[in-house]
Design a protein around this motif. Structure first.
Motif, PDB file in Angstrom:
ATOM      1  N   ILE A  19       0.516  -1.334   0.206  1.00 43.16           N
ATOM      2  CA  ILE A  19      -0.146   0.129  -0.162  1.00 43.16           C
ATOM      3  C   ILE A  19       0.914   1.486  -0.357  1.00 43.16           C
ATOM      4  CG2 ILE A  19      -1.878   1.254   1.346  1.00 43.16           C
ATOM      5  CD1 ILE A  19      -2.976  -1.297   1.961  1.00 43.16           C
ATOM      6  N   LEU A  20       1.968   1.692   1.067  1.00 42.12           N
ATOM      7  CA  LEU A  20       2.423   2.656   0.906  1.00 42.12           C
ATOM      8  C   LEU A  20       3.704   2.720  -0.616  1.00 42.12           C
ATOM      9  CD1 LEU A  20       4.149   2.088   4.494  1.00 42.12           C
ATOM     10  CD2 LEU A  20       2.664   4.025   3.729  1.00 42.12           C
ATOM     11  N   ASP A  21       4.173   1.787  -1.113  1.00 41.12           N
ATOM     12  CA  ASP A  21       4.585   1.592  -2.156  1.00 41.12           C
ATOM     13  C   ASP A  21       3.648   2.413  -3.513  1.00 41.12           C
ATOM     14  OD1 ASP A  21       6.751   0.247  -1.165  1.00 41.12           O
ATOM     15  OD2 ASP A  21       6.657  -1.510  -1.687  1.00 41.12           O
ATOM     16  N   ALA A  22       2.476   1.846  -2.896  1.00 38.70           N
ATOM     17  CA  ALA A  22       1.628   2.125  -4.220  1.00 38.70           C
ATOM     18  C   ALA A  22       1.154   3.647  -3.860  1.00 38.70           C
ATOM     19  CB  ALA A  22      -0.480   1.407  -4.333  1.00 38.70           C
ATOM     20  N   MET A  23       1.409   5.028  -2.639  1.00 39.88           N
ATOM     21  CA  MET A  23       1.081   5.379  -2.833  1.00 39.88           C
ATOM     22  C   MET A  23       2.037   6.108  -3.404  1.00 39.88           C
ATOM     23  SD  MET A  23      -0.793   5.593   0.809  1.00 39.88           S
ATOM     24  CE  MET A  23      -0.955   7.012   2.110  1.00 39.88           C
ATOM     25  N   VAL A  27       2.125   9.466  -5.817  1.00 38.26           N
ATOM     26  CA  VAL A  27       3.543  10.889  -5.435  1.00 38.26           C
ATOM     27  C   VAL A  27       4.405  11.052  -6.237  1.00 38.26           C
ATOM     28  CG1 VAL A  27       5.097  11.849  -3.682  1.00 38.26           C
ATOM     29  CG2 VAL A  27       2.848  10.354  -3.182  1.00 38.26           C
ATOM     30  N   ASP A  28       5.184  10.368  -6.483  1.00 37.93           N
ATOM     31  CA  ASP A  28       5.874  10.198  -7.746  1.00 37.93           C
ATOM     32  C   ASP A  28       5.934  10.531  -9.226  1.00 37.93           C
ATOM     33  OD1 ASP A  28       7.804   9.427  -5.457  1.00 37.93           O
ATOM     34  OD2 ASP A  28       8.113   7.710  -6.082  1.00 37.93           O
ATOM     35  N   GLY A  35      -5.988   9.670 -12.778  1.00 32.88           N
ATOM     36  CA  GLY A  35      -5.225   9.342 -14.214  1.00 32.88           C
ATOM     37  C   GLY A  35      -4.770   7.406 -14.033  1.00 32.88           C
ATOM     38  N   ALA A  36      -3.689   7.110 -14.191  1.00 38.79           N
ATOM     39  CA  ALA A  36      -3.052   5.915 -14.412  1.00 38.79           C
ATOM     40  C   ALA A  36      -3.358   5.059 -13.516  1.00 38.79           C
ATOM     41  CB  ALA A  36      -1.681   5.623 -15.076  1.00 38.79           C
ATOM     42  N   GLU A  37      -3.153   4.872 -12.298  1.00 34.13           N
ATOM     43  CA  GLU A  37      -4.210   4.481 -10.515  1.00 34.13           C
ATOM     44  C   GLU A  37      -5.628   4.014 -11.691  1.00 34.13           C
ATOM     45  OE1 GLU A  37      -2.220   2.313  -9.226  1.00 34.13           O
ATOM     46  OE2 GLU A  37      -0.435   3.280  -9.464  1.00 34.13           O
ATOM     47  N   PHE A 227     -21.294  16.986 -11.973  1.00 36.35           N
ATOM     48  CA  PHE A 227     -20.590  16.373 -10.512  1.00 36.35           C
ATOM     49  C   PHE A 227     -19.070  17.346 -10.643  1.00 36.35           C
ATOM     50  CE2 PHE A 227     -24.922  15.676 -11.505  1.00 36.35           C
ATOM     51  CZ  PHE A 227     -26.041  16.181 -10.528  1.00 36.35           C
ATOM     52  N   ASN A 228     -18.202  16.935  -9.560  1.00 37.87           N
ATOM     53  CA  ASN A 228     -17.829  16.511  -8.766  1.00 37.87           C
ATOM     54  C   ASN A 228     -17.575  15.506  -7.885  1.00 37.87           C
ATOM     55  OD1 ASN A 228     -14.407  16.679  -8.884  1.00 37.87           O
ATOM     56  ND2 ASN A 228     -14.642  18.034  -6.909  1.00 37.87           N
ATOM     57  N   SER A 229     -17.340  14.176  -8.141  1.00 40.68           N
ATOM     58  CA  SER A 229     -17.321  12.822  -8.036  1.00 40.68           C
ATOM     59  C   SER A 229     -16.229  11.823  -8.876  1.00 40.68           C
ATOM     60  CB  SER A 229     -18.314  12.148  -8.011  1.00 40.68           C
ATOM     61  OG  SER A 229     -18.800  10.744  -7.126  1.00 40.68           O
ATOM     62  N   ARG A 230     -14.596  11.627  -8.309  1.00 40.57           N
ATOM     63  CA  ARG A 230     -13.496  11.475  -9.693  1.00 40.57           C
ATOM     64  C   ARG A 230     -13.508  10.800  -8.421  1.00 40.57           C
ATOM     65  NH1 ARG A 230     -12.053  16.536 -12.132  1.00 40.57           N
ATOM     66  NH2 ARG A 230     -11.531  17.076  -9.857  1.00 40.57           N
ATOM     67  N   LEU A 231     -12.868   9.295  -8.193  1.00 40.07           N
ATOM     68  CA  LEU A 231     -11.972   8.222  -7.430  1.00 40.07           C
ATOM     69  C   LEU A 231     -10.822   9.141  -7.823  1.00 40.07           C
ATOM     70  CD1 LEU A 231     -11.551   5.612  -5.699  1.00 40.07           C
ATOM     71  CD2 LEU A 231     -11.188   4.485  -8.513  1.00 40.07           C
ATOM     72  N   ASP A 232     -10.041   9.246  -6.844  1.00 39.51           N
ATOM     73  CA  ASP A 232      -8.659   9.477  -6.593  1.00 39.51           C
ATOM     74  C   ASP A 232      -7.436   8.479  -6.833  1.00 39.51           C
ATOM     75  OD1 ASP A 232      -7.370   9.761  -4.183  1.00 39.51           O
ATOM     76  OD2 ASP A 232      -9.385  10.037  -3.734  1.00 39.51           O
ATOM     77  N   GLU A 233      -6.015   9.135  -6.972  1.00 41.14           N
ATOM     78  CA  GLU A 233      -5.345   8.607  -7.778  1.00 41.14           C
ATOM     79  C   GLU A 233      -4.501   7.470  -6.034  1.00 41.14           C
ATOM     80  OE1 GLU A 233      -3.380   7.348 -11.006  1.00 41.14           O
ATOM     81  OE2 GLU A 233      -5.831   7.902 -11.482  1.00 41.14           O
ATOM     82  N   VAL A 234      -5.593   7.937  -5.391  1.00 43.86           N
ATOM     83  CA  VAL A 234      -4.462   7.785  -4.739  1.00 43.86           C
ATOM     84  C   VAL A 234      -4.924   6.428  -3.430  1.00 43.86           C
ATOM     85  CG1 VAL A 234      -3.792   7.397  -1.488  1.00 43.86           C
ATOM     86  CG2 VAL A 234      -2.550   9.588  -3.037  1.00 43.86           C
ATOM     87  N   GLN A 235      -6.843   6.622  -3.615  1.00 46.05           N
ATOM     88  CA  GLN A 235      -7.667   5.368  -3.466  1.00 46.05           C
ATOM     89  C   GLN A 235      -7.354   4.176  -4.604  1.00 46.05           C
ATOM     90  OE1 GLN A 235      -8.084   5.396  -0.467  1.00 46.05           O
ATOM     91  NE2 GLN A 235      -8.323   7.659   0.756  1.00 46.05           N
ATOM     92  N   ALA A 236      -7.455   5.064  -5.483  1.00 49.05           N
ATOM     93  CA  ALA A 236      -7.078   3.602  -6.411  1.00 49.05           C
ATOM     94  C   ALA A 236      -6.529   2.658  -6.549  1.00 49.05           C
ATOM     95  CB  ALA A 236      -7.747   4.147  -8.321  1.00 49.05           C
TER      96      ALA A 236
END
Length: 363
Positions: A19-23, A27-28, A35-37, A227-236
């Motif tokens: 999970i930390l590597d994915a987060m 960030v990187d 995005g890609a995630e 609306f503004n309802s997007r799955l963000d990259e960190v959670q993805a």
């Protein structure tokens, strides 16, 4: 020994570095929205569900309301909903300006009873929302047959049914669309709010993609009020990690449920949950019923075992809908008065199950 209602510390510890590597990857990358995630999770989750498309959104309520809006459900329309469910199912209908019309649940599976649907239909009915409550799927063939004859949109509320099956087909692949929640306690949970819609309809999927992003399919071109309802990259990214473990964790939930069912089979204290022969229950919750529900909950607490009530008030009995003239729903009301959720999570030990069972036996 204290037995909590849920305890995800072991699974988080096991997956912590992934999970930390994915987060860190997010960030990187410098890309934190759409995005890609998110694209990867949408592909992966659609594949797991057996659906053609997945659209990541901000939460489970938005997944339902955006699906209804994309299908053209709005003011003046009626939507068939179960009489007992988490209130988000009803709220999604209200959020698009339509009217939720409750139909009683099956007293064994606690899901929408298809035998009662046609009596509730009117010329304003536009959709049916079966809720796969507690992890058990609704009788989808019967519901889809009614919908086909009446030209109704079917939206599965699969917020509690990640990986559940109906006759070998996964939740999220049978209705015209399905809404999922990834609230942290779900079978597939993020580390915050998140949701998704699955569908086999490419046109519906594209409209939801536009609606979730300010009504825009092309940057700064806004074709409708969105609306503004997007799955963000960190959670993805987190969900992409946890998705790899979903099948195994569902199997372990079923193992815990099997222990409860075996050890409580001869008990006269509680009525046990039922799994229909066409279903594969994933036990988001393990719900028993009894008349002295509150007394058992206190008894379990004294024995060091937590429990919760899902849900003590029906949607129709809540303040949001009490002025709407909704009539009595005796099956739903009885479930609200008698249901008790026992501790349930994939890493629950046999000793912890025995402690809960012993406390029930001593009640």
């Amino acid at each position: 020994m204290k037995v909590p209602f849920v305890d995800f510390r072991n699974s988080i510890a096991t997956n912590r570095q992934e999970i930390l590597d994915a987060m860190a990857r997010v960030v990187d990358s410098g890309s934190v929205i759409l995005g890609a995630e998110t694209a990867a999770f949408e592909r992966n989750f659609a594949g797991i569900c057996g659906a053609g498309h997945c659209v990541g959104v901000g939460n489970g309520l938005d997944a339902l309301s955006l699906s209804l809006r994309a299908a053209g459900v709005g003011p003046g329309d009626e939507v068939i909903v179960p009489s007992q469910t988490f209130i988000a199912s009803w709220l999604a209908v209200s959020h698009v300006g339509a009217t939720p019309v409750p139909v009683e649940i099956d007293p064994l599976t606690y899901t929408l009873d298809p035998n009662r649907i046609e009596d509730a239909l009117t010329d304003r009915t536009r959709a049916v929302m079966p809720v796969h409550l507690f992890g058990h799927m609704s009788d989808m063939d019967a519901i889809m047959d009614i919908a086909a004859r009446r030209d109704l949109f079917v939206l599965e509320d699969a917020a509690q049914a990640h990986g559940a099956e109906y006759k070998g087909r996964r939740a999220g692949s049978i209705g015209h669309a399905a809404g999922f929640s990834f609230y942290p306690t779900k079978n597939l949970g993020a580390l915050g709010d998140a949701g998704a819609v699955t569908t086999n309809d490419p046109v519906l999927a594209e409209r939801i993609r536009s609606l979730r992003n300010y009504g825009s399919a092309k940057k700064y071109h806004h074709d409708e009020v969105g609306f503004n309802s997007r799955l963000d990259e960190v959670q993805a990214a987190i969900l992409n990690v946890k998705l790899r473990y979903l099948a195994d964790e569902n199997d372990r939930r079923r193992d815990v449920a099997a222990q409860y069912l075996e050890q409580l089979a001869s008990s006269s204290k509680v009525q046990l949950p039922v799994e229909a022969d066409w279903a594969r229950h994933v036990y988001h919750l393990f719900v028993v019923t009894l008349d002295r529900r509150d007394a058992l909950s206190e008894h379990l607490k004294a024995a060091g075992c937590d429990s919760l009530i899902h849900y003590p008030i029906t949607p129709g009995g809540s303040g949001a809908y009490t002025g709407d003239g909704i009539g009595a729903q005796p099956i739903a009301d009885r479930l609200a008065d008698t249901a008790l959720s026992l501790p349930m999570w994939p890493d629950m030990s046999a000793q912890q199950v025995r402690q809960v069972v012993h406390a029930i036996d001593s009640f």
